[in-house]
Write an enzyme that holds these catalytic residues in place. Structure first.
Site, PDB file in Angstrom:
ATOM      1  N   VAL B  13     -11.033  -4.972  -5.141  1.00 33.93           N
ATOM      2  CA  VAL B  13     -10.676  -4.096  -6.253  1.00 33.93           C
ATOM      3  C   VAL B  13     -11.884  -3.829  -7.150  1.00 33.93           C
ATOM      4  O   VAL B  13     -12.145  -2.686  -7.538  1.00 33.93           O
ATOM      5  CB  VAL B  13      -9.511  -4.704  -7.076  1.00 33.93           C
ATOM      6  CG1 VAL B  13      -9.145  -3.770  -8.229  1.00 33.93           C
ATOM      7  CG2 VAL B  13      -8.305  -4.951  -6.183  1.00 33.93           C
ATOM      8  N   ILE B 133       0.188   3.104  -7.377  1.00 31.45           N
ATOM      9  CA  ILE B 133       1.327   3.878  -7.885  1.00 31.45           C
ATOM     10  C   ILE B 133       1.434   3.771  -9.399  1.00 31.45           C
ATOM     11  O   ILE B 133       1.485   2.670  -9.933  1.00 31.45           O
ATOM     12  CB  ILE B 133       2.651   3.367  -7.270  1.00 31.45           C
ATOM     13  CG1 ILE B 133       2.582   3.390  -5.751  1.00 31.45           C
ATOM     14  CG2 ILE B 133       3.821   4.182  -7.778  1.00 31.45           C
ATOM     15  CD1 ILE B 133       3.781   2.725  -5.091  1.00 31.45           C
ATOM     16  N   LYS B 202       5.930  -9.550  -9.254  1.00 34.93           N
ATOM     17  CA  LYS B 202       5.899  -8.147  -9.681  1.00 34.93           C
ATOM     18  C   LYS B 202       7.217  -7.705 -10.304  1.00 34.93           C
ATOM     19  O   LYS B 202       7.221  -6.964 -11.296  1.00 34.93           O
ATOM     20  CB  LYS B 202       5.545  -7.262  -8.489  1.00 34.93           C
ATOM     21  CG  LYS B 202       4.103  -7.475  -7.998  1.00 34.93           C
ATOM     22  CD  LYS B 202       3.901  -6.813  -6.635  1.00 34.93           C
ATOM     23  CE  LYS B 202       2.464  -6.913  -6.145  1.00 34.93           C
ATOM     24  NZ  LYS B 202       2.367  -6.511  -4.721  1.00 34.93           N
TER      25      LYS B 202
END
Ligand SMILES: NC(=O)c1ccc[n+]([C@@H]2O[C@H](COP(=O)([O-])OP(=O)(O)OC[C@H]3O[C@@H](n4cnc5c(N)ncnc54)[C@H](OP(=O)(O)O)[C@@H]3O)[C@@H](O)[C@H]2O)c1
Ligand SMILES: NC(=O)c1ccc[n+]([C@@H]2O[C@H](COP(=O)([O-])OP(=O)(O)OC[C@H]3O[C@@H](n4cnc5c(N)ncnc54)[C@H](OP(=O)(O)O)[C@@H]3O)[C@@H](O)[C@H]2O)c1
Lengths: 430, 430
Positions: B13, B133, B202
């Site tokens: 990332v 997203i 999550k």
């Protein structure tokens, strides 16, 4: 600190907005800082799904946009005028404006945004595209790190409803339209929807945000769904495609191509399964790849949800700004671009085509069609003679991606020869 | 005015984030106000997909989070420590923090958000759920006018990839897992993914945003996909369902129910077609109805896109705040709730079940199973004896929505009798 909302319009969307503002329970705590202060409509006596105290209601919309107590004006009367003038007047009186009016924004966007910039206020339009679907703020904020390459949307619920029913029932356009009108899914004058004009308004707005430039509304090449037949839907299905009215904006070299047209969408594409009155917007960018936003494209509640999200964003920004003399605008909420996007010529578009010919059932026809395409460098993916009635045959061709100009030239060549009786339909394929 | 970013981590990332920050062309103009100022990693010599000048790179992460010039710290080292301590230290030094670390946020969220509130800085986490997203900001902003009732997500790419391949190939879990590990879709230690722990992190985060309260990580009932067999996938398919690992948060009276488990999803549901490493989050609210966010759930570019969107939002808010002595936080970017959500008991959950029994092929078995369910008020949608091998039969039952406690009691009754040989699988149905 409380913020006062002046609501212009108490119809489908306006009543939905009022309902949310009057019932904050379970919603964003920030709603409690908002007060529905004044409401304007044409009639004072119409029964409404929401109760507004008589003293808050007026038919004098001008008095709302000039009221010194009003902080945020919500424009949901629709249409071009007086919507445009009222928004401009509100902006000049330093009120933030939230609108659901895609027609006015697509046409008067530059004028309205310039005015907003000059006055130091926000002009917000989440509800103008995709009804309740969050798309405007995600484009401004969530995809800010991306270089966007394309937006492909099913952004007109009426046409998607009609095409979905034609597909499910094998029915023809006219019959489904009439039924949709009866059921309230299509308006008495369906032109704006079925001819693609509403979708064109919306893709102009999306493209402007995605590509960071203004868009002339006339730049959107627009074809509607009136000519789609049950026959084409059946052929497309056999070939592995659904037919959808897509609104497409794509980077094409240094320019942007903009179009609305019925399109063959592969069954495997996420947009192929967006049915009924649902909308979806498919966004491609670097480095994100592909994301899709799916949801209700219209309706009182969903559209009001989008309007209120804008009101909340404005209220939050005002709160963060505090009591400053000179307003400072949060660039993630504002649209600051002022140049126009260069528009690509449709001739230069590279796309796949589906075309259905009616021909006489004569030897050599297929070869002739094939060589007309070949001469214009249009390479074919499939060419099938699909059905024969007496001496008539149908030839269905799907091309590879080709320059639209070359394809049109080949079609003209085929027309000029007597190999075919007619071109029954030409559709693009994604 | 420029803002300096201190990047902790230059792995999958981190490198993606650096690439975006170092190449602003075609992206949000606001990127030009950001400077990649310092970068921390474990090794200074590893080859990286992005070139960072040696003097910007350090192994001393502490020196970044305390550097007076750094405005925004991006934490993408992962893991619990030192990530937690570094974020706390950064916050204490009044730096805004952007993180992709769902594990740390799900466990230390309250501590971190309290610290951020006290210091007057933002703590942002768009990348922690759903990779690229946009979901965290849409929940905070776009759906602020809605009363949210449920969130249902496919939010672990590894398990969705495995289940999709099991479905497509009729293959067994173990074989597909091994292959996924070989191809880099699953980690050497796949526990966090296949046992549902990552999805549980999550959904705890999403529920907290959707329902405006803190969530204890242990409150998430978690079942993984290790026991899913090719047989169940086949039966489910015949009954009209796909099997997906869903993470679900729902309002249940005054409480919230939270769970991660493999689930039968009707083929007609938008989540049924989310395949491979894609993620999707389906949100239900009033008045919006249903919206779904679909896209790449992981990967360097998509996750970096989400991280950068947070950095941009923080930079925009800082810009709008100007040079004020006391920071004012924009409530649309902050998480301000401090109470914990009450959690519903799983026994009180109302859901449909799929259960597959192995039985001896004896008359009366089906009747006995049926009456055990009936005695516990578990009403059945279908009960099918599907296959017979020698003297063994399989009975597949799908119930209507029932209290989970009643269903478990009925199962215990069936177990206690000798009508069945074993319960091959129990899955919930949405
Ligand atoms: N409906 C949807 O699902 C939807 C979805 C997305 C966007 N939008 C957009 O939202 C806007 C509003 O749509 P809508 O469906 O809510 O329209 P609508 O139901 O026709 O409501 C319009 C409202 O505005 C009032 N109004 C209109 N012209 C006026 C004037 N000159 N002076 C005073 N009041 C006036 C009307 O008053 P009376 O009630 O007294 O007649 C009515 O309350 C449009 O721009 C539309 O494109 C709608
Ligand atoms: N990968 C994805 O697709 C994805 C998606 C969503 C969220 N996330 C989250 O993003 C975070 C980062 O994931 P990733 O995949 O980028 O991890 P990664 O590839 O393992 O990278 C971790 C980076 O942090 C550095 N690092 C780790 N511990 C350190 C320490 N104690 N001191 C100094 N540097 C240290 C490593 O340095 P070296 O390079 O020198 O070893 C490496 O550059 C995690 O929280 C993860 O859950 C990842």
């Amino acid at each position: 600190m409380g913020f006062k909302v002046g609501l212009l319009g108490l119809g489908t969307v306006g009543a939905g907005v009022a309902q949310i503002l009057l019932d904050a329970t379970g919603r964003s705590p920030l709603l409690q800082s908002l007060e529905l202060y004044r409401v304007g409509a044409r009639s004072l006596d119409k029964p409404r799904p929401v109760e507004i105290p008589r003293e808050q209601l007026t038919t004098d919309l001008q008095s709302i946009v000039t009221d010194p107590n009003v902080d945020i004006v919500v424009e949901v009367i629709g249409g071009l005028e007086p919507a445009r003038s009222l928004m401009l007047e509100a902006i000049r009186h330093r009120k933030h404006v939230v609108t659901a009016n895609k027609a006015a924004i697509a046409r008067f966007g530059p004028e309205l945004f310039d005015a907003a910039k000059q006055a130091g206020v926000y002009l917000m339009l989440e509800a103008a595209v995709g009804g309740g679907i969050p798309i405007i703020q995600p484009l401004k904020q969530s995809l800010g790190g991306d270089r966007l390459n394309g937006i492909t949307g099913i952004i007109n619920g009426t046409t998607n409803y009609i095409l979905s029913r034609m597909t499910a029932e094998g029915a023809d356009f006219g019959d489904v339209l009439a039924d949709a009108q009866r059921l309230g899914y299509a308006e008495a004058d369906p032109t704006a929807d079925v001819d693609g004009l509403d979708a064109a308004d919306k893709i102009a707005i999306l493209a402007s945000l995605a590509f960071g430039g203004r868009i002339k509304r006339e730049a959107v090449h627009t074809e509607g769904i009136r000519n789609i037949t049950a026959t084409d839907i059946t052929y497309a299905d056999k070939l592995g495609f659904a037919i959808k009215l897509l609104a497409i904006a794509r980077r094409q070299g240094p320019a942007v191509s903009l179009r609305v047209h019925p399109t063959l969408v592969p069954h495997s594409h996420p947009l192929a399964r967006v049915d009924g009155a649902f909308n979806a917007i498919f966004v491609e960018g670097q480095p994100i790849g592909q994301v899709m936003f799916f949801g209700p494209g219209a309706g009182s509640g969903p559209t009001a949800s989008a309007v209120v999200s804008d009101v909340l964003n404005v209220a939050a920004a005002m709160q963060a700004m505090g009591e400053r003399a000179t307003p400072v605008i949060n660039p993630m909420l504002a649209c600051s671009h002022s140049d126009f996007c260069p528009i690509a010529s449709l001739d230069d578009l590279e796309t796949r085509f589906y075309v259905r010919f009616l021909t006489s059932d004569r030897p050599g026809t297929i070869g002739h069609i094939g060589s007309c395409f070949g001469n214009r460098l249009v390479s074919l993916e499939s060419l099938v003679q699909t059905e024969v009635n007496g001496d008539e045959a149908q030839v269905v061709v799907v091309t590879h991606a080709v320059r639209e100009g070359d394809f049109r030239a080949a079609l003209a060549d085929i027309h000029a020869s007597d190999a075919i009786r007619s071109v029954a339909s030409v559709l693009r394929v994604i």
